[in-house]
Design a protein around this motif. Structure first.
Motif, PDB file in Angstrom:
ATOM      1  N   ILE A 395     -13.966   7.218 -16.525  1.00  0.00           N
ATOM      2  CA  ILE A 395     -12.821   8.189 -16.532  1.00  0.00           C
ATOM      3  C   ILE A 395     -13.034   8.942 -14.666  1.00  0.00           C
ATOM      4  CG2 ILE A 395     -12.014  10.579 -16.549  1.00  0.00           C
ATOM      5  CD1 ILE A 395     -11.247   9.002 -18.811  1.00  0.00           C
ATOM      6  N   THR A 396     -14.621   8.527 -14.457  1.00  0.00           N
ATOM      7  CA  THR A 396     -14.695   9.368 -12.429  1.00  0.00           C
ATOM      8  C   THR A 396     -14.291   8.418 -11.555  1.00  0.00           C
ATOM      9  OG1 THR A 396     -16.604  10.033 -12.956  1.00  0.00           O
ATOM     10  CG2 THR A 396     -15.879   9.583 -10.885  1.00  0.00           C
ATOM     11  N   SER A 397     -14.082   6.655 -12.166  1.00  0.00           N
ATOM     12  CA  SER A 397     -13.639   6.010 -11.357  1.00  0.00           C
ATOM     13  C   SER A 397     -12.470   6.022 -11.340  1.00  0.00           C
ATOM     14  CB  SER A 397     -14.083   4.272 -11.948  1.00  0.00           C
ATOM     15  OG  SER A 397     -15.095   4.434 -11.870  1.00  0.00           O
ATOM     16  N   LEU A 398     -11.284   5.422 -12.643  1.00  0.00           N
ATOM     17  CA  LEU A 398      -9.886   5.893 -12.332  1.00  0.00           C
ATOM     18  C   LEU A 398      -9.181   7.365 -11.795  1.00  0.00           C
ATOM     19  CD1 LEU A 398      -7.322   4.879 -13.891  1.00  0.00           C
ATOM     20  CD2 LEU A 398      -7.963   6.871 -15.506  1.00  0.00           C
ATOM     21  N   TYR A 399     -10.326   8.200 -11.790  1.00  0.00           N
ATOM     22  CA  TYR A 399      -9.640   9.361 -11.427  1.00  0.00           C
ATOM     23  C   TYR A 399     -10.082   9.215  -9.575  1.00  0.00           C
ATOM     24  CZ  TYR A 399      -7.842  12.335 -15.034  1.00  0.00           C
ATOM     25  OH  TYR A 399      -7.259  13.073 -15.564  1.00  0.00           O
ATOM     26  N   LEU A 400     -11.294   8.277  -8.815  1.00  0.00           N
ATOM     27  CA  LEU A 400     -11.711   8.314  -8.115  1.00  0.00           C
ATOM     28  C   LEU A 400     -10.429   7.756  -7.040  1.00  0.00           C
ATOM     29  CD1 LEU A 400     -15.289   7.919  -7.113  1.00  0.00           C
ATOM     30  CD2 LEU A 400     -13.842   9.654  -6.218  1.00  0.00           C
ATOM     31  N   ALA A 401     -10.534   6.079  -8.116  1.00  0.00           N
ATOM     32  CA  ALA A 401      -9.565   5.230  -7.504  1.00  0.00           C
ATOM     33  C   ALA A 401      -7.657   5.273  -7.452  1.00  0.00           C
ATOM     34  CB  ALA A 401      -9.346   4.131  -8.433  1.00  0.00           C
ATOM     35  N   THR A 402      -7.244   6.968  -7.660  1.00  0.00           N
ATOM     36  CA  THR A 402      -6.007   7.749  -8.066  1.00  0.00           C
ATOM     37  C   THR A 402      -5.418   8.637  -7.435  1.00  0.00           C
ATOM     38  OG1 THR A 402      -5.836   8.649  -9.982  1.00  0.00           O
ATOM     39  CG2 THR A 402      -5.252   6.160 -10.194  1.00  0.00           C
ATOM     40  N   SER A 403      -6.613   9.119  -6.593  1.00  0.00           N
ATOM     41  CA  SER A 403      -6.933  10.271  -5.550  1.00  0.00           C
ATOM     42  C   SER A 403      -5.655  10.126  -5.156  1.00  0.00           C
ATOM     43  CB  SER A 403      -8.381  10.472  -4.606  1.00  0.00           C
ATOM     44  OG  SER A 403      -9.209  11.119  -5.967  1.00  0.00           O
ATOM     45  N   GLY A 404      -5.261  10.789  -4.483  1.00  0.00           N
ATOM     46  CA  GLY A 404      -4.219  10.622  -2.986  1.00  0.00           C
ATOM     47  C   GLY A 404      -3.029  11.902  -3.195  1.00  0.00           C
ATOM     48  N   VAL A 405      -2.497  12.347  -1.970  1.00  0.00           N
ATOM     49  CA  VAL A 405      -1.053  12.799  -2.056  1.00  0.00           C
ATOM     50  C   VAL A 405       0.341  11.796  -2.139  1.00  0.00           C
ATOM     51  CG1 VAL A 405      -1.934  14.775  -1.615  1.00  0.00           C
ATOM     52  CG2 VAL A 405      -1.870  13.225   0.327  1.00  0.00           C
ATOM     53  N   PRO A 406       0.884  12.232  -2.049  1.00  0.00           N
ATOM     54  CA  PRO A 406       2.370  11.435  -1.750  1.00  0.00           C
ATOM     55  C   PRO A 406       2.708  10.940  -0.257  1.00  0.00           C
ATOM     56  CG  PRO A 406       3.086  12.826  -3.746  1.00  0.00           C
ATOM     57  CD  PRO A 406       1.553  13.406  -3.546  1.00  0.00           C
ATOM     58  N   VAL A 407       3.490   9.646  -0.069  1.00  0.00           N
ATOM     59  CA  VAL A 407       3.408   9.644   0.792  1.00  0.00           C
ATOM     60  C   VAL A 407       4.699   9.244   1.504  1.00  0.00           C
ATOM     61  CG1 VAL A 407       2.252   7.996   3.036  1.00  0.00           C
ATOM     62  CG2 VAL A 407       0.950   9.010   1.848  1.00  0.00           C
ATOM     63  N   TYR A 408       5.836   9.995   1.748  1.00  0.00           N
ATOM     64  CA  TYR A 408       7.102   9.450   1.948  1.00  0.00           C
ATOM     65  C   TYR A 408       7.201   8.792   3.586  1.00  0.00           C
ATOM     66  CZ  TYR A 408       7.381  11.923  -2.470  1.00  0.00           C
ATOM     67  OH  TYR A 408       7.574  12.364  -3.601  1.00  0.00           O
ATOM     68  N   LYS A 409       8.014   7.936   3.964  1.00  0.00           N
ATOM     69  CA  LYS A 409       8.654   7.850   4.899  1.00  0.00           C
ATOM     70  C   LYS A 409       9.877   7.296   5.128  1.00  0.00           C
ATOM     71  CE  LYS A 409       3.977   5.215   6.386  1.00  0.00           C
ATOM     72  NZ  LYS A 409       3.129   3.454   7.076  1.00  0.00           N
ATOM     73  N   VAL A 410      10.656   6.381   6.507  1.00  0.00           N
ATOM     74  CA  VAL A 410      12.284   6.806   6.209  1.00  0.00           C
ATOM     75  C   VAL A 410      12.167   5.080   6.801  1.00  0.00           C
ATOM     76  CG1 VAL A 410      13.718   7.138   8.053  1.00  0.00           C
ATOM     77  CG2 VAL A 410      11.540   8.950   7.973  1.00  0.00           C
ATOM     78  N   PHE A 411      13.393   5.012   5.320  1.00  0.00           N
ATOM     79  CA  PHE A 411      13.893   3.526   5.741  1.00  0.00           C
ATOM     80  C   PHE A 411      15.325   3.567   6.211  1.00  0.00           C
ATOM     81  CE2 PHE A 411      10.239   3.271   3.042  1.00  0.00           C
ATOM     82  CZ  PHE A 411       9.654   1.910   3.044  1.00  0.00           C
ATOM     83  N   VAL A 412      15.656   2.682   7.317  1.00  0.00           N
ATOM     84  CA  VAL A 412      16.639   2.840   7.885  1.00  0.00           C
ATOM     85  C   VAL A 412      17.932   1.479   7.660  1.00  0.00           C
ATOM     86  CG1 VAL A 412      18.029   2.927   9.776  1.00  0.00           C
ATOM     87  CG2 VAL A 412      15.861   3.651   9.612  1.00  0.00           C
ATOM     88  N   PRO A 413      18.255   1.190   6.694  1.00  0.00           N
ATOM     89  CA  PRO A 413      19.255  -0.169   6.584  1.00  0.00           C
ATOM     90  C   PRO A 413      19.198  -1.595   7.532  1.00  0.00           C
ATOM     91  CG  PRO A 413      19.831   1.301   5.426  1.00  0.00           C
ATOM     92  CD  PRO A 413      19.850   2.291   6.355  1.00  0.00           C
ATOM     93  N   PRO A 414      19.212  -2.223   7.936  1.00  0.00           N
ATOM     94  CA  PRO A 414      18.697  -3.326   9.116  1.00  0.00           C
ATOM     95  C   PRO A 414      20.645  -3.027   9.625  1.00  0.00           C
ATOM     96  CG  PRO A 414      18.914  -4.840   7.553  1.00  0.00           C
ATOM     97  CD  PRO A 414      18.357  -2.464   7.387  1.00  0.00           C
ATOM     98  N   GLU A 415      21.522  -2.983   9.250  1.00  0.00           N
ATOM     99  CA  GLU A 415      22.812  -3.773   9.350  1.00  0.00           C
ATOM    100  C   GLU A 415      23.700  -2.711  10.376  1.00  0.00           C
ATOM    101  OE1 GLU A 415      21.453  -3.838   6.292  1.00  0.00           O
ATOM    102  OE2 GLU A 415      21.778  -5.519   5.868  1.00  0.00           O
TER     103      GLU A 415
END
Length: 614
Positions: A395-415
């Protein structure tokens, strides 16, 4: 002789039936190690609490859409599957850099059962197609397919798919090296026809987008991805089989327990018979093997075409049944079995007295188990403690591996992207305030999409070392529990062995008494021995990891050195286990203080190995 003995060891003691050893001066052993071990466990509990606070195991169990929402959870409870709008975009270096396929992803109720296009669906008023679009899509308002695609309201096309790990992947079929989808080597994707092989490559890259970060970083090819998928599939299959047949597993364990108790009873009354039956049975089985090899060599294969060929003539064969068709194979097996039979018979002749002693020891051991019946239940205590340790570590390994906050980035269509828009591509964004951001003001087609879980804090930068701490704590506590079992059983059976009048002098609850005494006085000694063993095991794990990284290397010297190190530390682990086991027994063993006078036992004293010198 007697006077010299008395002057050297002091006056002989008289037998006292009420004497129970020097318990008044008994003290704890290895106090420093005991304190350090207790502090280590407190820190381990703190690490677990911190991991449970920051981790989220849903990252492993459920896919995440472009809005950071879990499929099959909360508002998406009825939509358990993840659909990629354009899986061909997954063939992009951004998958390896951002660990996320740069295309819009939504949760759907079911994966597409057949291939459809947006243009074809428009003719039918988007019937059977709207369920693959975002909730913002309104068929009565949006009729322009180019705007629908540019706003990421609907995919340009959907392909016949099957769910894999709750993600919709194209239903690819490989036959004689040819890849096809529903029997077609090409498929319409939007307004162009795409080869099925390209879609297969895109699907492989999409897998990289949701693999755990350590696996992605440690693999440079799709081989590691395939191994992970196969391992995960096998693991899930085992879990499913266990959930369906757990009662049969428990029934098998109960039957094994009953048979073990029955075997112990037989050992008490038929120890000699069972030992000799086993020995004669082994000799008989080997004798039958010799007869069968002779029959195959002399009767069955004699004169058969190809049977007289030499093993060197056919070389190495992966199908070992080929060797069984050769007479030389059976001749070699017959010679080996004959040598083994002769060795066993000679050992039986010269070690017959040792065998009789062994039979006597087995008989006495079964009698001791019968007197200390609680020893049969103590392995259940060890099993429960080990299960708790494994569960906490997992359980500790699973929670350590899934620790973090959501990261969002901008994606711009290339065309239609301009140079001004390209500067925002790949930058971090806030999903809640994205509509008022500069990227959205300057680029109407910009999207703020979920990339991965991460963080820049001290905790997130220390996750790797916390995982190392978790592994070492798991090894240390596991070895401590096993050491506690050895020490407890040693104390319980020592109370039987040194009892002057059996079973009168045996304590009423020997296992409980030995267990409480071990926890009261010898936690430090057990922690010290298990600590050394845990260090050796951790080094072996690190060597296995390094060896896994060097397998692709052609440096034979490095591989030879690694092989030698692995062999040395394997031997060291076995040696440390041997020393620890005997040390734990000596910690709780019973010393005899005797004074021989006219071959009579004057006194017997129970004492602790560390305090009996006092």
């Amino acid at each position: 002789m007697e006077e010299g003995s008395a002057s050297k060891y002091g006056p002989p003691c008289k037998f006292d039936s009420s004497f129970r050893g020097p318990v008044k001066k008994r003290g704890c052993t290895d106090i420093i190690c005991c304190i350090f071990f207790l502090l280590f466990i407190v820190v381990y509990l703190f690490v677990g609490i911190v991991a449970w606070t920051h981790g989220d195991p849903r990252q492993v169990l459920h896919p995440i859409d472009s809005y950071g929402k879990y499929c099959g959870q909360d508002k998406n409870a009825e939509k358990p599957f993840l659909l990629y709008f354009n899986i061909l975009k997954c063939v992009n270096p951004a998958v390896l850099l951002n660990l996320q396929c740069p295309t819009h992803q939504i949760c759907v109720k079911e994966c597409p059962k057949k291939s459809l296009t947006l243009i074809g669906a428009q003719k039918n008023n988007f019937k059977d197609y709207q369920k693959y679009c975002t909730p913002e899509f309104k068929p009565e308002q949006e009729r322009n397919t180019l705007k629908i695609i540019s706003k990421d309201l609907c995919p340009s096309a959907v392909i016949s798919s099957k769910p894999f790990m709750n993600r919709c992947f194209p239903n690819l079929i490989t036959d004689n090296g040819k890849v096809s989808i529903s029997g077609n080597e090409t498929v319409m994707y939007g307004d162009e026809r795409v080869n099925a092989t390209e879609i297969q490559n895109a699907a492989k890259q999409a897998v990289l987008g949701w693999l755990p970060r350590p696996i992605v970083n440690s693999q440079s090819s799709h081989g590691g991805v395939t191994q992970f998928i196969d391992a995960r599939r096998v693991g899930m299959k085992i879990f499913e089989d266990f959930s369906k047949s757990w009662y049969w597993v428990i029934l098998g364990l109960v039957i094994a327990l009953i048979l073990s108790l029955f075997f112990l009873i037989l050992l008490r009354f038929l120890a000699g018979v069972l030992v000799w039956v086993v020995i004669i049975g082994v000799i008989g089985v080997i004798g039958y093997g010799i007869f069968h090899c002779f029959w195959e060599y002399q009767v069955n294969l004699k004169g058969r075409p190809g049977a007289d060929n030499k093993i060197t003539d056919i070389g190495f064969q992966t199908d070992f049944r080929v060797y069984l068709q050769l007479r030389d194979t059976w001749l070699a097996l017959m010679i080996i079995l004959c040598i083994l039979e002769i060795i066993i018979i000679l050992m039986l002749i010269f070690l017959r007295k040792r065998i009789l002693i062994a039979i006597g020891i087995i008989r006495e051991s079964s009698r001791a188990v019968a007197k200390v019946m609680s020893s049969l239940l103590y392995p259940l205590v060890t099993f429960v403690l080990l299960s708790v340790c494994v569960f906490y570590w997992a359980i500790t390994s699973l929670y350590l591996a899934t620790s973090g906050v959501p990261v969002y980035k901008v994606f711009v269509p290339p065309e239609p992207a301009s140079e001004n828009c390209k500067q925002y591509n790949g930058t971090v964004c806030d999903l809640k305030d994205f509509k008022g951001s500069e990227a959205m003001k300057n680029c109407n087609n910009a999207r703020c999409l979920f990339v991965s879980f991460g963080g820049e804090g001290l905790y997130h930068q220390s996750i790797f070392w916390l995982q190392i701490y978790n592994i070492f704590a798991f090894l240390w506590i596991m070895n401590f529990i096993i050491a506690l079992g050895h020490c407890t059983l040693a104390g319980a059976f020592a109370s039987y062995y040194w009892a002057f009048n059996k079973p009168k002098d045996i304590p009423p609850m020997p296992i409980f008494t030995a267990f409480s005494r071990a926890l009261r006085y010898h936690v430090g000694s057990l922690a010290f021995g298990s600590f050394i063993l845990a260090i050796v095991q951790l080094i072996r794990i690190l060597l296995e990891y390094i060896d896994h990284k060097l397998r692709a290397s052609e440096n034979k010297v490095a591989r030879f050195v690694m092989c030698c190190l692995k062999c040395c530390f394997w031997c060291m682990e076995k040696f440390v286990k041997f020393l620890n086991r005997n040390a734990y027994i000596m910690v709780r063993d019973v010393y005899i203080m005797v004074d021989i006078k006219k071959n009579s036992l004057m006194s017997i004293a129970f004492c602790n190995s560390r305090t009996c010198r006092d």
